[in-house]
Scaffold this motif. Structure first.
Motif, PDB file in Angstrom:
ATOM      1  N   SER A   1      45.788  84.547  56.353  1.00 19.75           N
ATOM      2  CA  SER A   1      44.407  84.670  55.881  1.00 19.75           C
ATOM      3  C   SER A   1      43.478  85.185  56.974  1.00 19.75           C
ATOM      4  O   SER A   1      42.422  85.718  56.692  1.00 19.75           O
ATOM      5  CB  SER A   1      43.892  83.329  55.348  1.00 19.75           C
ATOM      6  N   SER A   2      43.887  85.010  58.229  1.00 18.15           N
ATOM      7  CA  SER A   2      43.110  85.586  59.330  1.00 18.15           C
ATOM      8  C   SER A   2      43.988  85.668  60.565  1.00 18.15           C
ATOM      9  O   SER A   2      45.006  84.977  60.660  1.00 18.15           O
ATOM     10  CB  SER A   2      41.881  84.736  59.619  1.00 18.15           C
ATOM     11  N   LYS A   3      43.590  86.484  61.481  1.00 22.02           N
ATOM     12  CA  LYS A   3      44.380  86.685  62.696  1.00 22.02           C
ATOM     13  C   LYS A   3      43.439  87.053  63.825  1.00 22.02           C
ATOM     14  O   LYS A   3      42.543  87.887  63.640  1.00 22.02           O
ATOM     15  CB  LYS A   3      45.386  87.804  62.417  1.00 22.02           C
ATOM     16  N   THR A   4      43.595  86.438  64.982  1.00 28.68           N
ATOM     17  CA  THR A   4      42.723  86.772  66.115  1.00 28.68           C
ATOM     18  C   THR A   4      43.274  87.982  66.864  1.00 28.68           C
ATOM     19  O   THR A   4      44.413  88.388  66.649  1.00 28.68           O
ATOM     20  CB  THR A   4      42.632  85.603  67.120  1.00 28.68           C
ATOM     21  N   GLN A   5      42.469  88.519  67.736  1.00 31.18           N
ATOM     22  CA  GLN A   5      42.942  89.537  68.681  1.00 31.18           C
ATOM     23  C   GLN A   5      43.856  88.854  69.697  1.00 31.18           C
ATOM     24  O   GLN A   5      43.831  87.629  69.831  1.00 31.18           O
ATOM     25  CB  GLN A   5      41.756  90.138  69.442  1.00 31.18           C
ATOM     26  N   ILE A   6      44.603  89.650  70.435  1.00 31.78           N
ATOM     27  CA  ILE A   6      45.358  89.075  71.556  1.00 31.78           C
ATOM     28  C   ILE A   6      44.366  88.819  72.692  1.00 31.78           C
ATOM     29  O   ILE A   6      43.511  89.651  72.988  1.00 31.78           O
ATOM     30  CB  ILE A   6      46.464  90.035  72.035  1.00 31.78           C
ATOM     31  N   ARG A   7      44.450  87.646  73.269  1.00 37.80           N
ATOM     32  CA  ARG A   7      43.533  87.268  74.340  1.00 37.80           C
ATOM     33  C   ARG A   7      44.358  86.826  75.547  1.00 37.80           C
ATOM     34  O   ARG A   7      45.413  86.208  75.382  1.00 37.80           O
ATOM     35  CB  ARG A   7      42.652  86.118  73.845  1.00 37.80           C
TER      36      ARG A   7
ATOM     37  N   ILE B   1      27.245  83.296  51.411  1.00 40.83           N
ATOM     38  CA  ILE B   1      28.178  83.525  52.515  1.00 40.83           C
ATOM     39  C   ILE B   1      28.969  82.251  52.798  1.00 40.83           C
ATOM     40  O   ILE B   1      28.405  81.162  52.855  1.00 40.83           O
ATOM     41  CB  ILE B   1      27.422  83.918  53.815  1.00 40.83           C
ATOM     42  N   ALA B   2      30.278  82.432  52.949  1.00 42.66           N
ATOM     43  CA  ALA B   2      31.134  81.308  53.346  1.00 42.66           C
ATOM     44  C   ALA B   2      31.628  81.551  54.759  1.00 42.66           C
ATOM     45  O   ALA B   2      32.015  82.664  55.111  1.00 42.66           O
ATOM     46  CB  ALA B   2      32.311  81.188  52.392  1.00 42.66           C
ATOM     47  N   PHE B   3      31.551  80.524  55.565  1.00 40.00           N
ATOM     48  CA  PHE B   3      32.094  80.592  56.919  1.00 40.00           C
ATOM     49  C   PHE B   3      33.301  79.675  57.002  1.00 40.00           C
ATOM     50  O   PHE B   3      33.200  78.497  56.654  1.00 40.00           O
ATOM     51  CB  PHE B   3      31.071  80.101  57.948  1.00 40.00           C
ATOM     52  N   LYS B   4      34.402  80.224  57.434  1.00 35.92           N
ATOM     53  CA  LYS B   4      35.558  79.357  57.672  1.00 35.92           C
ATOM     54  C   LYS B   4      35.716  79.175  59.173  1.00 35.92           C
ATOM     55  O   LYS B   4      35.899  80.141  59.906  1.00 35.92           O
ATOM     56  CB  LYS B   4      36.822  79.970  57.088  1.00 35.92           C
ATOM     57  N   GLY B   5      35.584  77.935  59.628  1.00 36.88           N
ATOM     58  CA  GLY B   5      35.752  77.643  61.052  1.00 36.88           C
ATOM     59  C   GLY B   5      34.560  78.062  61.894  1.00 36.88           C
ATOM     60  O   GLY B   5      34.702  78.810  62.847  1.00 36.88           O
ATOM     61  N   ILE B   6      33.361  77.587  61.501  1.00 36.55           N
ATOM     62  CA  ILE B   6      32.172  77.877  62.302  1.00 36.55           C
ATOM     63  C   ILE B   6      31.845  76.644  63.142  1.00 36.55           C
ATOM     64  O   ILE B   6      32.089  75.508  62.727  1.00 36.55           O
ATOM     65  CB  ILE B   6      30.982  78.316  61.409  1.00 36.55           C
ATOM     66  N   LYS B   7      31.310  76.901  64.354  1.00 39.83           N
ATOM     67  CA  LYS B   7      31.129  75.803  65.308  1.00 39.83           C
ATOM     68  C   LYS B   7      29.758  75.143  65.167  1.00 39.83           C
ATOM     69  O   LYS B   7      28.756  75.815  64.971  1.00 39.83           O
ATOM     70  CB  LYS B   7      31.293  76.352  66.728  1.00 39.83           C
ATOM     71  N   VAL B   8      29.753  73.820  65.285  1.00 37.41           N
ATOM     72  CA  VAL B   8      28.513  73.046  65.202  1.00 37.41           C
ATOM     73  C   VAL B   8      27.869  72.979  66.586  1.00 37.41           C
ATOM     74  O   VAL B   8      28.528  72.622  67.561  1.00 37.41           O
ATOM     75  CB  VAL B   8      28.804  71.610  64.700  1.00 37.41           C
TER      76      VAL B   8
ATOM     77  N   LEU C   1      24.548  76.256  63.722  1.00 40.36           N
ATOM     78  CA  LEU C   1      25.924  76.735  63.562  1.00 40.36           C
ATOM     79  C   LEU C   1      26.055  77.984  64.410  1.00 40.36           C
ATOM     80  O   LEU C   1      25.108  78.763  64.530  1.00 40.36           O
ATOM     81  CB  LEU C   1      26.208  77.066  62.100  1.00 40.36           C
ATOM     82  N   SER C   2      27.194  78.156  65.031  1.00 40.03           N
ATOM     83  CA  SER C   2      27.417  79.339  65.833  1.00 40.03           C
ATOM     84  C   SER C   2      28.800  79.898  65.535  1.00 40.03           C
ATOM     85  O   SER C   2      29.804  79.188  65.628  1.00 40.03           O
ATOM     86  CB  SER C   2      27.296  78.990  67.321  1.00 40.03           C
ATOM     87  N   SER C   3      28.805  81.141  65.133  1.00 42.33           N
ATOM     88  CA  SER C   3      30.065  81.773  64.797  1.00 42.33           C
ATOM     89  C   SER C   3      30.869  82.027  66.072  1.00 42.33           C
ATOM     90  O   SER C   3      30.307  82.347  67.117  1.00 42.33           O
ATOM     91  CB  SER C   3      29.764  83.092  64.088  1.00 42.33           C
ATOM     92  N   VAL C   4      32.155  81.838  66.003  1.00 44.17           N
ATOM     93  CA  VAL C   4      33.038  82.156  67.139  1.00 44.17           C
ATOM     94  C   VAL C   4      34.004  83.244  66.689  1.00 44.17           C
ATOM     95  O   VAL C   4      34.027  83.613  65.519  1.00 44.17           O
ATOM     96  CB  VAL C   4      33.793  80.901  67.632  1.00 44.17           C
ATOM     97  N   ASN C   5      34.805  83.736  67.616  1.00 51.16           N
ATOM     98  CA  ASN C   5      35.687  84.860  67.285  1.00 51.16           C
ATOM     99  C   ASN C   5      36.590  84.589  66.097  1.00 51.16           C
ATOM    100  O   ASN C   5      36.856  85.476  65.298  1.00 51.16           O
ATOM    101  CB  ASN C   5      36.564  85.215  68.493  1.00 51.16           C
ATOM    102  N   SER C   6      37.050  83.357  65.997  1.00 53.33           N
ATOM    103  CA  SER C   6      37.986  83.044  64.922  1.00 53.33           C
ATOM    104  C   SER C   6      37.281  82.712  63.605  1.00 53.33           C
ATOM    105  O   SER C   6      37.941  82.465  62.603  1.00 53.33           O
ATOM    106  CB  SER C   6      38.876  81.876  65.337  1.00 53.33           C
ATOM    107  N   THR C   7      35.946  82.694  63.616  1.00 56.61           N
ATOM    108  CA  THR C   7      35.215  82.387  62.382  1.00 56.61           C
ATOM    109  C   THR C   7      35.395  83.516  61.369  1.00 56.61           C
ATOM    110  O   THR C   7      35.224  84.687  61.702  1.00 56.61           O
ATOM    111  CB  THR C   7      33.710  82.215  62.670  1.00 56.61           C
TER     112      THR C   7
END
Length: 633
Positions: A218-224, A391-398, A406-412
DNA sequence: CCCCCCCC
């Protein structure tokens, strides 16, 4: 319910590996398992059940934590009758061959019941020998269930003589196949993938050593890349979903390079062999107690086109915006809301990094609250909120700057108008109708009293501390049981004029008069105004409950309730009301003093109601402990 | 085995 209705012999059939049966069983014992030994990171309780099939009992039945709420809300208790929907057998100890049953899904058939029959514990010898591979296939396919039961316990010795080899997980989970096939399955390569026997994601656990899942990325991050005491490294992670649940998977270094190009977001894969470890809630809000690490022998095979159409795209675990107030800073959650306003792009300078960052703030609203969500970099640039989308956010940081943010992160993951949830249309309708003009408490305004995290109090403390007597309202959380609902005055006939809300006078001639609007209408709307008593061990309190909260409690709309009332459908109303009083809930209350002539009285209004989320409470406790200073030994 | 994700 009589003993004939319990599935006599089912426990042994399950232990024989014949787990397809949806047996009716009785829960004759419930124990909690020390969370330390089970899942140290989440602190989630695990329940162990003793089940009875009327003749025998078996006590090593672990309840999947997804079912915990049934016990917590007391619908599942001692002597409840259940129907097993999904069960698996696992080996606890390969040496001794001891096995256990994992109950992943069950249905409570009858909550309150008397003990049925006089069942006795299955002899350990039966349990130990029951899974031996030579007998298993016979048991599963040829011997009718009744025969198996009837043969007990006289065949015990025969079974033991027939197979000295103790059952292992490998034996058990290998489907009935020829010997050569089974051997190949244990060698490396894609043979580890068993498309005939797919494990649901929500049943994966570290104690299971052979499984294949069929899951969509359902989602995939970049290589870090990273660097720590152990040297440099790199990784990527992805989220996997199937119809049962979701799990995060991570690959490091060699596997990172190998697997990253294999996985494509949106596609479905068979995946076998990976490590599982307890989830870290600080970074992972997925609905799973574990997370996965791809390792050297992980096998991945893309699903053929059309093969994975039944696998969902994504799974959300939304919490209401108001609930963010109660979440630990830096934790992650899933949020859905309507974009009320969007700021321009801003450029800011990083304090330590001295680098420029681009951001955009959006004001997100739902029926009860609003909150500011910050998007960064590419997510900020690409975002267009001008049409007020859902808008739906999956995995947003508090965040906890000046209240809650709320603050979006790379994996959001940011999804516009997600089709997977009914909340999308619900919020759309609400916003267009009234939400856009409503003035809601803003969690990101620190000065707003309503946003302060409501403290948990007992009802006695509320009185003792004089809460609600001040100039500003007090907000309090109470864990309590609904003990009285005044059902006769639960709904009233409301003025149909938007935003009026006043009670109309029934002229008994098909018209309804609103004194506030000074108009006569030919229709009205049913509206909730519940007067109810809540109680905890320290006392009780009358409170008022309006629309959303009343709907949440009673499970039907005011309209439905009103129609039952009109049709004098008292038994349905009683049912609805009684059901609402079944278990404890968290009531968020606004306590505010009301002046009635000379009398000052504190009025309690329920502003939010939620189920007691024991698992979450435990998680929050762990978060708090993590944030404490380390203890010196 | 990561876990950084920024500002007021």
């Amino acid at each position: 319910m009589t003993s004939q209705q319990l599935a006599t012999g089912a426990l042994l059939r399950y232990l024989h590996g014949n787990t397809e049966e949806k047996a009716i069983l009785q829960v004759v014992g419930i124990k909690t398992i020390d969370s330390k030994t089970d899942d140290p990171s989440t602190g989630t309780k695990r329940y162990r059940l003793m089940l009875s099939d009327g003749k025998s009992t078996f006590s090593s039945c672990m309840l999947g934590t997804q079912m915990n709420h049934l016990i917590d809300n007391r619908s599942l208790k001692e002597n409840s009758i259940i129907r097993i929907q999904r069960v698996m057998m696992n080996t606890i100890d390969k040496q001794s061959g001891r096995v256990m049953l994992m109950i992943y899904e069950l249905e409570v058939v009858e909550s309150d019941c008397e003990r049925i029959g006089d069942p006795v514990a299955l002899p350990l010898s039966d349990i130990i020998n029951s899974g031996s591979s030579s007998n298993r296939s016979e048991t599963a396919s040829n011997i009718p269930a009744s025969a198996t039961t009837a043969a007990l316990p006289s065949t015990t010795n025969v079974i033991r003589q027939g197979s000295k080899a103790l059952p292992t997980l490998d034996d058990r989970n290998t489907p009935k196949k020829t010997t050569s096939e089974s051997t190949r399955a244990t060698s490396k390569g894609n043979n580890a993938i068993d498309k005939e026997r797919i494990t649901n994601i929500d049943t994966l656990n570290p104690y299971m050593n052979k499984w294949t899942i069929k899951a969509r990325v359902s989602s995939k991050t970049q290589i870090r890349t990273y660097e720590n005491a152990r040297g440099p490294g790199k990784l990527f992670s992805c989220d996997l979903v199937d119809q049962s649940g979701e799990i995060r998977a991570t690959a490091f270094n060699v596997e990172c390079d190998k697997i990253y190009p294999l996985l494509e977001v949106g596609k479905v894969y068979y995946i076998a062999r990976a490590s599982l470890k307890p989830v870290n809630r600080q970074y992972n809000a997925l609905n799973n107690d574990y997370e996965m690490t791809f390792n050297y022998d992980t096998c991945i095979e893309a699903c053929d086109a059309g093969e994975g159409d039944n696998i969902p795209q994504i799974q959300f675990n939304f919490i209401p915006i108001s609930e963010v107030a109660n979440r630990a800073a830096n934790s992650v959650c899933d949020i859905i809301g309507v974009v009320k306003s969007t700021s321009d792009m801003q450029t800011i300078m990083g304090k330590t990094s001295q680098k420029e960052f681009h951001k955009r703030d959006i004001l997100l609203v739902d029926e009860n609250a609003s909150i500011t969500a910050t998007l960064w970099a590419k997510q900020a640039e690409e975002f267009d909120g001008s049409s007020h989308p859902v808008i739906a956010f999956k995995g947003i940081k508090v965040g906890d700057y000046n209240g809650r943010t709320l603050s979006s992160v790379n994996s959001t993951l940011i999804c516009q108008d997600p089709p997977e949830t009914s909340r999308t249309t619900e919020l759309r309708v609400w916003f267009d109708r009234e939400g856009k003009t409503m003035d809601l408490p803003d969690l990101s305004k620190g000065s707003d009293v309503a946003n302060r995290q409501a403290l948990f109090k007992t009802l006695a403390q509320i009185t003792a501390e004089g809460l609600g007597l001040g100039d500003k309202p007090d907000y309090i959380n109470v864990k309590a049981l609904l003990t009285i609902i005044k059902k006769d005055s639960a709904v009233y006939m409301m003025c149909p004029e938007r935003g009026c809300g006043k009670k109309v006078v029934d002229e008994n001639n098909g018209t309804y008069r609103c004194e506030k609007c000074n108009k006569i209408y030919t229709n009205f709307e049913w509206a909730y105004m519940l007067s109810a008593e809540i109680s905890d061990v320290t006392g009780s309190q009358w409170i008022n409950i309006f629309r959303h909260e009343a709907e949440a409690l009673l499970g039907i709309s005011a309209d439905e309730f009103g129609n039952y009332r009109m049709n004098q459908n008292e038994s349905i109303i009683d049912n609805v009301v009684n059901k609402a009083m079944k278990h404890e809930r968290i009531f968020k209350l606004r306590a505010k003093v009301d002046q009635f002539n000379e009398e000052r009285k504190v009025r309690f209004t329920c502003t939010h109601v939620s189920d007691v989320d024991w698992a979450f409470n435990a998680r929050r406790l762990i978060d708090e402990i993590k944030q404490m200073e380390p203890m010196s030994l």
